[in-house]
Design an enzyme around this catalytic site. Structure first.
Site, PDB file in Angstrom:
ATOM      1  N   HIS A   7       1.625   4.247  -2.957  1.00 57.54           N
ATOM      2  CA  HIS A   7       1.788   5.894  -3.022  1.00 57.54           C
ATOM      3  C   HIS A   7       2.728   6.302  -3.678  1.00 57.54           C
ATOM      4  O   HIS A   7       2.685   7.365  -4.265  1.00 57.54           O
ATOM      5  CB  HIS A   7       1.563   6.136  -1.572  1.00 57.54           C
ATOM      6  N   HIS A  51     -10.103   7.218   3.499  1.00 57.22           N
ATOM      7  CA  HIS A  51      -9.751   6.024   4.041  1.00 57.22           C
ATOM      8  C   HIS A  51     -11.230   5.209   4.177  1.00 57.22           C
ATOM      9  O   HIS A  51     -11.192   3.991   4.393  1.00 57.22           O
ATOM     10  CB  HIS A  51      -9.137   5.653   5.278  1.00 57.22           C
ATOM     11  N   ASP A  74     -10.299  12.911   8.025  1.00 61.34           N
ATOM     12  CA  ASP A  74      -9.412  12.000   7.205  1.00 61.34           C
ATOM     13  C   ASP A  74      -9.502  12.566   5.808  1.00 61.34           C
ATOM     14  O   ASP A  74      -9.696  11.734   4.729  1.00 61.34           O
ATOM     15  CB  ASP A  74     -10.299  10.547   7.401  1.00 61.34           C
ATOM     16  N   TYR A 123      -4.779  14.126  -2.759  1.00 62.05           N
ATOM     17  CA  TYR A 123      -5.239  13.417  -1.528  1.00 62.05           C
ATOM     18  C   TYR A 123      -6.387  14.174  -0.660  1.00 62.05           C
ATOM     19  O   TYR A 123      -6.081  14.540   0.604  1.00 62.05           O
ATOM     20  CB  TYR A 123      -3.963  13.138  -0.713  1.00 62.05           C
ATOM     21  N   HIS A 132       0.982  -1.213   0.066  1.00 66.41           N
ATOM     22  CA  HIS A 132       0.125  -0.061   0.077  1.00 66.41           C
ATOM     23  C   HIS A 132       0.967   1.225   0.008  1.00 66.41           C
ATOM     24  O   HIS A 132       0.667   2.048  -0.806  1.00 66.41           O
ATOM     25  CB  HIS A 132      -1.097  -0.165   1.161  1.00 66.41           C
ATOM     26  N   GLU A 133       1.936   1.304   0.928  1.00 68.20           N
ATOM     27  CA  GLU A 133       2.774   2.598   0.935  1.00 68.20           C
ATOM     28  C   GLU A 133       3.655   2.823  -0.176  1.00 68.20           C
ATOM     29  O   GLU A 133       3.627   3.909  -0.591  1.00 68.20           O
ATOM     30  CB  GLU A 133       3.509   2.395   2.272  1.00 68.20           C
ATOM     31  N   GLU A 177      -6.410   6.323  -2.412  1.00 63.77           N
ATOM     32  CA  GLU A 177      -6.400   5.366  -1.362  1.00 63.77           C
ATOM     33  C   GLU A 177      -6.640   3.836  -1.806  1.00 63.77           C
ATOM     34  O   GLU A 177      -6.008   3.004  -1.426  1.00 63.77           O
ATOM     35  CB  GLU A 177      -6.994   5.960  -0.272  1.00 63.77           C
TER      36      GLU A 177
END
Lengths: 159, 351
Positions: free
Chosen positions: B173, B271, B266, B184, B169-170, B193
């Site tokens: 990005h 998310h 958020d 974002y 996931h990271e 996301e």
């Protein structure tokens, strides 16, 4: 004065809130110098880094939303103090309103301002859908009670 | 404004070198974003001139190898921390270091072998990670140049390197930053996301050789301690069902537009509403069957690397871009295009 810190986002997308209600003389002696040292009117307007937290902080009438990477200096000190006071049941005369986790501002829960506004946090959306404070894991030591309960209802005191 | 002993014209030449570390450092000094944008626009322009010609699909990546650097923040909130393992070095005692190192490798492998992509920027960028960030830090994030992992508080969360999907996931990005670079915030943020979750799931499925039917489609499985009633942080198969716990509450993700969440927290619920495009991808993957990283993943990869998305594209624009990508690669009468349209219709984004 009620001081609220609401942390949203992060990889998990969980919301956590810490709140205290502080009275004189502690408010003037300890909290106001810290609150006044925060640059409430000089908030950077840049994008958050992916998966970092977003902090919504309010003290009385003043409110701000900060991406985590700007939570430095007096902001960090204010958030840490609020969190610690909420968790331990009060610093001096600070009334801890406790720590809550989970929930979010639900869709259709009243009129919604445009996404991304930094101001105008409504008190009625601060309470998560499922306010929970579990003394054994989050907020206080076992057996401790959160004091005083928030004006709009009692805080759960455990499982 | 930057200060450098190396004049800009030299930096510009260095930035074009084959030597990735030198080129990368030079790009950073020049102002990374501008250069990345130029390079991407050049690639997009070439594709635009030859709309029928797409980069080849399927196995590739021969000769592509990652360059990994793992650092240890030693429980401070300072980056990058102390370098503890670099490419080719043997395992160390610290499991967080080894999990990050291995996870970076598996993520590199998916992008290289499935899509022929050489690292985050397509040009061999060094994969950087920092473990043991902060005290009881319940999070992992991408700071623009490296992935950063906390150890968790031990009560709700364990260390964030424990789940390969967090690493995937990271790093995605990082890929996103070099490709569509969706803002974002709000819907583009939820898509940003979701793309990270999609390729995180694909990293795990590619690693373990799972088909769409066999895969769990969970994101962040294994992060919760056994005190939490939950299997993972998110479920692409059934958004909203990943956890239901007395303390942290219930998984709030919607699966369809009927449950779309309006919130200012958020970054506008990035998310939360990611559940909707997540579920669309899951539906596409099971409609097509087999290995999800092949056709379904290829369509998503073509979408984020193509020309059809703007930085502020919302769900509908993204859905249309995936349909266009499916048509470009597989044809206007293809089962892939039909499945893409059906998947987005099921979640209420397309009518």
């Amino acid at each position: 004065m009620r001081i609220d810190v609401r942390r949203t986002g992060g990889f998990a997308g969980l919301t956590t809130q810490w709140a205290v209600d502080v009275a004189q003389p502690e408010l003037g002696d300890v909290w106001m110098p810290l609150i006044d040292s925060c640059p409430w009117d000089d908030v950077p307007d840049d994008a958050n880094e992916p998966d970092r937290y977003v902090y919504s902080i309010s003290a009385g009438e003043r409110e701000v939303t900060l991406p985590e990477h700007h939570l430095t200096g007096p902001w960090r000190a204010l958030v840490d103090r609020t969190r610690d006071a909420a968790r331990t049941g009060g610093l001096g005369e600070a009334g801890a309103l406790g720590e809550t986790a989970g929930g979010f501002e639900a869709a259709g829960s009243g009129p919604q301002p445009p996404v991304g506004r930094d101001d105008d946090v409504d008190d009625d959306v601060l309470e998560p859908d499922r306010p929970v404070t579990d003394p054994s894991r989050w907020a206080t030591e076992p057996g401790q009670r959160l004091f005083p309960p928030p004006a709009d209802g009692p805080v759960e005191d455990g499982r | 404004m930057y200060c450098s002993f190396v004049p800009p014209y030299l930096l510009r030449r260095l930035s074009l070198l084959e030597d990735a570390p030198v080129a990368e450092a030079a790009q950073r000094a020049l102002g990374r974003d501008a250069l990345i944008r130029r390079r991407r626009n050049a690639v997009c322009a070439r594709i635009g001139e030859h709309p029928g010609i797409l980069p080849p699909a399927g196995p590739g990546g021969e000769g592509l190898h990652p360059t990994r650097r793992i650092s240890d923040a030693q429980h401070q909130e300072r980056l990058p921390g102390v370098r503890v393992r670099t490419e080719g070095e043997a395992e160390v005692q610290d499991p967080a270091v080894n999990e990050a190192y291995d996870g970076l490798g598996y993520t590199f492998d998916l992008y290289a072998q499935a899509y022929g992509r050489n690292s985050l920027d397509g040009a061999g960028e060094i994969l950087r990670a920092t473990v043991h960030y902060g005290e009881d830090y319940d999070n992992a994030f991408w700071n623009g140049t490296r992935m950063v992992f906390g150890d968790g508080d031990g009560k709700v969360f364990q260390r964030f390197t424990k789940s390969l999907s967090v690493v995937g996931h990271e790093l995605t990005h990082g890929v996103m930053q070099h490709t569509a670079n969706l803002v974002y915030q709000g819907q583009p943020g939820a898509l940003n996301e979701s793309v990270s979750d999609v390729f995180a799931a694909l990293v795990e499925q590619h690693r373990f050789g799972q088909t769409a039917e066999e895969a769990s489609w969970l994101i962040g499985a294994g992060l919760f301690t056994d005190q939490v009633n939950g299997s993972a942080l998110r479920s692409m198969k059934a958004p909203g069902t990943a956890y239901d716990d007395d303390v942290i509450g219930k998984d709030p993700q919607p699966a369809t537009m009927a449950g779309y969440v309006d919130t200012r927290g958020d970054n506008g619920g990035v998310h939360l509403n990611s559940g909707i495009p997540n579920h669309a991808f899951y539906r596409l993957a099971v409609l097509l069957g087999g290995n999800a990283w092949e056709r379904a993943g290829q369509i998503w990869y073509d979408t984020i690397t193509g020309t059809r998305l703007g930085r502020e594209s919302g769900f509908a624009a993204f859905a249309e871009a995936t349909a266009a990508a499916a048509e470009s690669r597989y044809g206007k009468d293809s089962e892939e295009l039909k499945a893409v349209t059906a998947a987005w219709t099921e979640v209420g984004v397309l009518e």
